[in-house]
Scaffold this motif. Structure first.
Motif, PDB file in Angstrom:
ATOM      1  N   GLN A 250      28.962  13.771  88.422  1.00  0.00           N
ATOM      2  CA  GLN A 250      28.602  12.692  89.283  1.00  0.00           C
ATOM      3  C   GLN A 250      27.269  11.577  88.643  1.00  0.00           C
ATOM      4  OE1 GLN A 250      29.125  12.990  93.246  1.00  0.00           O
ATOM      5  NE2 GLN A 250      31.370  12.845  93.938  1.00  0.00           N
ATOM      6  N   PHE A 251      27.216  10.411  88.033  1.00  0.00           N
ATOM      7  CA  PHE A 251      26.670   9.851  87.329  1.00  0.00           C
ATOM      8  C   PHE A 251      26.146   9.051  87.238  1.00  0.00           C
ATOM      9  CE2 PHE A 251      27.161  13.802  85.862  1.00  0.00           C
ATOM     10  CZ  PHE A 251      25.911  14.799  85.113  1.00  0.00           C
ATOM     11  N   PHE A 252      24.997   7.990  87.907  1.00  0.00           N
ATOM     12  CA  PHE A 252      24.419   6.525  88.235  1.00  0.00           C
ATOM     13  C   PHE A 252      23.026   6.605  87.022  1.00  0.00           C
ATOM     14  CE2 PHE A 252      26.603   5.751  92.230  1.00  0.00           C
ATOM     15  CZ  PHE A 252      27.296   4.664  91.954  1.00  0.00           C
ATOM     16  N   PHE A 253      23.582   5.400  86.051  1.00  0.00           N
ATOM     17  CA  PHE A 253      22.439   5.246  85.264  1.00  0.00           C
ATOM     18  C   PHE A 253      22.478   3.882  85.308  1.00  0.00           C
ATOM     19  CE2 PHE A 253      24.584   8.697  82.888  1.00  0.00           C
ATOM     20  CZ  PHE A 253      23.996   9.194  83.508  1.00  0.00           C
ATOM     21  N   VAL A 254      21.278   3.735  85.796  1.00  0.00           N
ATOM     22  CA  VAL A 254      20.771   1.725  85.471  1.00  0.00           C
ATOM     23  C   VAL A 254      19.075   1.467  84.699  1.00  0.00           C
ATOM     24  CG1 VAL A 254      19.715   0.382  87.283  1.00  0.00           C
ATOM     25  CG2 VAL A 254      21.301   1.752  88.553  1.00  0.00           C
ATOM     26  N   ASN A 255      20.085   0.313  84.544  1.00  0.00           N
ATOM     27  CA  ASN A 255      19.012   0.029  82.970  1.00  0.00           C
ATOM     28  C   ASN A 255      18.503   1.285  81.876  1.00  0.00           C
ATOM     29  OD1 ASN A 255      18.974  -1.715  84.078  1.00  0.00           O
ATOM     30  ND2 ASN A 255      16.854  -3.114  84.468  1.00  0.00           N
ATOM     31  N   GLY A 256      19.474   2.576  81.893  1.00  0.00           N
ATOM     32  CA  GLY A 256      19.731   3.068  80.588  1.00  0.00           C
ATOM     33  C   GLY A 256      18.554   4.931  81.645  1.00  0.00           C
ATOM     34  N   ARG A 257      18.050   4.943  83.129  1.00  0.00           N
ATOM     35  CA  ARG A 257      18.000   6.100  83.683  1.00  0.00           C
ATOM     36  C   ARG A 257      18.725   6.248  84.678  1.00  0.00           C
ATOM     37  NH1 ARG A 257      12.733   7.199  84.677  1.00  0.00           N
ATOM     38  NH2 ARG A 257      11.613   4.681  83.298  1.00  0.00           N
ATOM     39  N   TYR A 258      19.004   8.075  85.128  1.00  0.00           N
ATOM     40  CA  TYR A 258      19.396   7.936  85.625  1.00  0.00           C
ATOM     41  C   TYR A 258      18.886   8.369  87.190  1.00  0.00           C
ATOM     42  CZ  TYR A 258      21.176  12.449  88.614  1.00  0.00           C
ATOM     43  OH  TYR A 258      22.150  12.442  90.058  1.00  0.00           O
ATOM     44  N   ILE A 259      19.839   8.127  87.899  1.00  0.00           N
ATOM     45  CA  ILE A 259      19.362   7.791  89.857  1.00  0.00           C
ATOM     46  C   ILE A 259      20.353   7.954  90.267  1.00  0.00           C
ATOM     47  CG2 ILE A 259      17.955   5.540  88.874  1.00  0.00           C
ATOM     48  CD1 ILE A 259      21.047   5.259  91.282  1.00  0.00           C
ATOM     49  N   SER A 280      37.940  16.616  97.983  1.00  0.00           N
ATOM     50  CA  SER A 280      37.406  16.443  97.063  1.00  0.00           C
ATOM     51  C   SER A 280      36.787  15.263  96.778  1.00  0.00           C
ATOM     52  CB  SER A 280      39.369  16.438  96.225  1.00  0.00           C
ATOM     53  OG  SER A 280      39.613  16.558  96.564  1.00  0.00           O
ATOM     54  N   PHE A 281      36.204  15.141  95.583  1.00  0.00           N
ATOM     55  CA  PHE A 281      35.318  14.509  95.402  1.00  0.00           C
ATOM     56  C   PHE A 281      35.332  13.525  93.515  1.00  0.00           C
ATOM     57  CE2 PHE A 281      33.774  18.129  96.885  1.00  0.00           C
ATOM     58  CZ  PHE A 281      33.464  17.134  98.677  1.00  0.00           C
ATOM     59  N   PRO A 282      35.004  12.012  93.654  1.00  0.00           N
ATOM     60  CA  PRO A 282      35.540  11.845  92.956  1.00  0.00           C
ATOM     61  C   PRO A 282      34.483  12.190  91.768  1.00  0.00           C
ATOM     62  CG  PRO A 282      34.817  10.175  93.926  1.00  0.00           C
ATOM     63  CD  PRO A 282      35.252  11.369  94.516  1.00  0.00           C
ATOM     64  N   THR A 283      34.910  11.702  90.425  1.00  0.00           N
ATOM     65  CA  THR A 283      34.180  11.623  88.766  1.00  0.00           C
ATOM     66  C   THR A 283      34.183  10.786  88.104  1.00  0.00           C
ATOM     67  OG1 THR A 283      34.982  14.179  88.068  1.00  0.00           O
ATOM     68  CG2 THR A 283      33.953  12.794  86.562  1.00  0.00           C
ATOM     69  N   TYR A 284      32.420  10.101  87.529  1.00  0.00           N
ATOM     70  CA  TYR A 284      31.967   9.378  87.224  1.00  0.00           C
ATOM     71  C   TYR A 284      30.941   8.916  86.487  1.00  0.00           C
ATOM     72  CZ  TYR A 284      29.534   8.706  91.854  1.00  0.00           C
ATOM     73  OH  TYR A 284      28.537   9.017  92.877  1.00  0.00           O
ATOM     74  N   PHE A 285      31.156   8.333  85.534  1.00  0.00           N
ATOM     75  CA  PHE A 285      29.622   7.894  84.665  1.00  0.00           C
ATOM     76  C   PHE A 285      29.185   6.724  84.720  1.00  0.00           C
ATOM     77  CE2 PHE A 285      31.846  12.129  83.582  1.00  0.00           C
ATOM     78  CZ  PHE A 285      31.339  12.755  83.122  1.00  0.00           C
ATOM     79  N   LEU A 286      29.037   6.209  85.357  1.00  0.00           N
ATOM     80  CA  LEU A 286      28.724   4.587  85.453  1.00  0.00           C
ATOM     81  C   LEU A 286      27.336   4.033  85.020  1.00  0.00           C
ATOM     82  CD1 LEU A 286      30.216   3.921  88.520  1.00  0.00           C
ATOM     83  CD2 LEU A 286      30.989   3.412  86.629  1.00  0.00           C
ATOM     84  N   TYR A 287      27.507   2.879  83.752  1.00  0.00           N
ATOM     85  CA  TYR A 287      26.320   2.536  83.547  1.00  0.00           C
ATOM     86  C   TYR A 287      25.837   1.173  83.652  1.00  0.00           C
ATOM     87  CZ  TYR A 287      26.977   6.413  80.277  1.00  0.00           C
ATOM     88  OH  TYR A 287      27.028   7.780  79.793  1.00  0.00           O
ATOM     89  N   ILE A 288      24.863   0.735  85.212  1.00  0.00           N
ATOM     90  CA  ILE A 288      24.467  -0.447  85.913  1.00  0.00           C
ATOM     91  C   ILE A 288      23.408  -1.063  84.642  1.00  0.00           C
ATOM     92  CG2 ILE A 288      24.186  -1.562  87.607  1.00  0.00           C
ATOM     93  CD1 ILE A 288      25.464   0.353  88.935  1.00  0.00           C
TER      94      ILE A 288
END
Length: 631
Positions: A250-259, A280-288
């Motif tokens: 589960q990954f959030f990236f805001v302006n190129g930085r993991y948060i 169960s948990f959703p998988t995500y790789f999201l770039y904001i």
């Protein structure tokens, strides 16, 4: 009296500053990788020894530094990114905090080689405890190499509180993944004790995810791509059928930085509502991407927490973007995203009058005739399943909201730790006098057992009613059984007719290696194929779990929680994790024989009244309380 306030020496001030930025070896890896990214490196190599305690080395082919810059980079608050205070609100680079290298140098022995492309020779620096002990010219490749040796060598208290090698290596891998996921145009490699863990080549975002987590992710991912003038969201979410019982991917990236942003995570869970089971948990790789002035990234020393000025708008936009992607790939029932189904009216001819619907009445119906009554009553029978469903749902909701005695007993937990420590075997059975009476009473009343809401077991005893939480009771029984098995020499195992091959993430693979021997004592037969693939050839003899991969994933997730959140030792954490994942669950219907067996086994436990998470397993509704309810 003399003055008592004094300025701290630089060495002490640097160590205090280091405590904010450098918490463990993974913190060093993060800071050095971010510096390499800012140096425009296209290839970065990370070498680790002893999970970072002995050596952390980062080699890049970036722009390098001059002799003066190399020395200045280790000074506190030295940076090339900020010239005035306003620059803090428009930062787009990574390693802008000037105290990062100074903090590392304060608590380790550091060596650095750096050369710019146009320079014939590079610069070599050697620093110990913030003191530069050597600086000279040297031959070096273009770029920078930094070696951090003997982390916390001069702060033994900090070194003492580092976790086990597998835990620290897991954190290093997490930081490596976070940075490599958002910098897919950079080639990365990671080595631990001379063994390659990752060797990643340049590629697009999906290729980088597949390189990190395996080829199977090529079919598991759904693209997300939506943009407005103020926000852009791109990336991937996992298909619901491939959801895992661990939270790892589960990954959030805001302006190129993991948060880390729980508020936005809730938006994703909302979008997946009714598509995933509770465990169960959703998988995500999201770039904001948002304008730099809309984000404050300087609210936490590690820069993993942020503030967004338009968080509510981004929440709604993110949720809608994911639901749209799920719908486009036929995951949700919505088919047309351009039409609001609530306003989809049929077309009527212009010249044709619209007649209102007329109610139909049976003029011969007599409610007092038995035949008519039976006929109408038979019609209502067809609606009975619906009414039963509503009633059962309503009862279930009320049952979940009833107060439950969840007294947290620290003394009981301490007693449990003493009973099942690594150095002691299980001692005599501990059952308080009151519970011995319950056990005797329940034996006298066998056959008088009920299951309520498929969650609680109710038994008639002399003093009233005994109410038991079936899931918590079974967890306690299994927990003590698994602990006893791990303390014994022999273990019973049943061979798998078709062995299961499971691919783990590098972090989870480290956990499997750490607990492999203890799993063997429980009856698991696990063989290592390579660094991330394992073959399950056997399982505990009495275990009938069909989803073996899901069981292992859940076991790993609960094991991590037990070690990091509860600070349990390895055996306690493993037994607790396995019990949680193999116990019967609330909502499972039990036969009377199963309920009686559960009661008997519960009162054979050392602490039948306390669950493995410190809550109450049972409650007694006395006869006096029952009488008061009818007065």
């Amino acid at each position: 009296m003399s003055d008592i306030i004094k300025l701290l020496p630089d060495s002490v001030a640097n160590q205090i500053a280091a405590g904010e930025v450098i918490q463990r070896p993974a913190s060093v890896v993060k800071e050095l990788l971010e510096n390499s990214i800012d140096a425009n490196a296209s290839s970065i190599k990370v070498i680790i020894k002893d999970s970072g305690k002995s050596l952390i080395q980062v080699v890049d082919n970036g722009i390098g530094m001059s002799e003066t810059d190399a020395r200045m980079s280790f000074e506190r608050h030295a940076t090339s990114k900020i010239k005035k205070a306003e620059d803090l609100f428009s930062i787009s680079s990574m390693g802008f905090r000037g105290e990062a290298l100074a903090s590392i140098a304060a608590i380790a022995q550091v060596e650095m080689k750096s050369r710019r492309e146009d320079d014939e020779l590079g610069t070599f620096l050697k620093i110990e405890g913030s003191t530069i002990t050597s600086q000279e010219e040297c031959s070096a490749s273009t770029g920078t190499t930094i070696s951090v040796k003997n982390l916390f060598y001069n702060v033994p208290a900090r070194r003492k509180f580092l976790k086990s090698p597998s835990v620290e290596m897991r954190h290093i891998i997490e930081e490596f993944q976070r940075i490599s996921l958002v910098n897919n145009r950079v080639s990365f490699s990671l080595f631990h004790n001379k063994k390659p863990i990752y060797q990643l080549i340049s590629g697009n975002q999906k290729q980088r995810i597949i390189a990190l987590y395996g080829k199977s992710y090529n079919e598991r991912l759904i693209p997300v791509d939506q943009s407005t003038e103020r926000v852009s969201i791109k990336g991937f979410v996992g298909k619901p059928e491939y959801a895992k019982k661990t939270r790892g991917e589960q990954f959030f990236f805001v302006n190129g930085r993991y948060i880390k942003y729980p508020y936005l995570h809730n938006a994703i869970e909302n979008a997946f509502q009714e598509l995933l089971s509770e465990e169960s948990f959703p998988t995500y790789f999201l770039y904001i991407e948002v304008p730099p002035e809309d984000i404050d990234i300087n609210i936490h020393p590690t820069k993993t927490e942020i503030n967004l000025t338009e968080s509510k708008m981004i929440y709604a936009f993110l949720r809608a973007a994911i639901k749209q992607s799920l719908g486009k790939h036929n995951i949700t029932p919505t088919l047309d995203f351009d039409t609001d189904p609530g306003f989809n009216f049929p077309n009527f001819p212009k010249d044709k009058p619209i007649n209102p619907p007329m109610p139909k009445v049976n003029p011969s119906f007599n409610p007092f005739e038995s035949s008519s009554f039976e006929k109408e009553n038979s019609k209502s029978e067809s609606l009975k399943p619906m009414y039963d469903f509503i009633e059962s749902f309503d009862n279930k909701t009320k049952g979940e909201s009833d107060p439950i005695d969840e007294t947290n007993t620290e003394d009981s937990f301490q007693k449990e730790v003493e009973l099942f420590s690594d150095n002691t075997n299980k001692t005599e059975t501990f059952i308080p006098v009151s519970f011995q009476n319950i056990e005797e009473s329940s034996c006298e009343n066998k056959g008088k057992i009920l299951q309520v809401q498929n969650r609680y077991i109710v038994s008639n005893i002399k003093s009233g009613l005994l109410i038991i939480d079936q899931q918590k009771a079974h967890e306690r029984i299994l927990y003590e059984s698994y602990l006893e098995q791990m303390n014994s020499i022999q273990s019973e195992s049943q061979q798998e007719l078709f062995p299961h091959t499971i691919r783990f993430s590098p972090q989870d693979a480290e956990i499997i290696r750490e607990i492999k021997d203890d799993l063997h004592h429980l009856g698991f037969v696990i063989n290592e194929i390579d660094s991330v693939n394992f073959m399950i050839n056997g399982r505990p003899a009495n275990m009938q779990e069909n989803d073996l991969e899901g069981l292992i994933e859940g076991l790993i997730d609960n094991y991590k929680k037990g070690q990091e959140d509860l600070c349990l030792n390895k055996k306690l954490s493993l037994a607790r994790s396995l019990a949680i994942n193999t116990a019967i669950k609330s909502g499972m219907r039990l036969h009377e024989e199963q309920m009686q067996s559960l009661i008997d086994n519960l009162f054979a436990c050392s602490m039948p009244e306390v669950s493995i998470d410190g809550k109450s397993i049972l409650s007694i509704l006395s006869t006096n309380e029952l009488e008061l309810r009818f007065k």
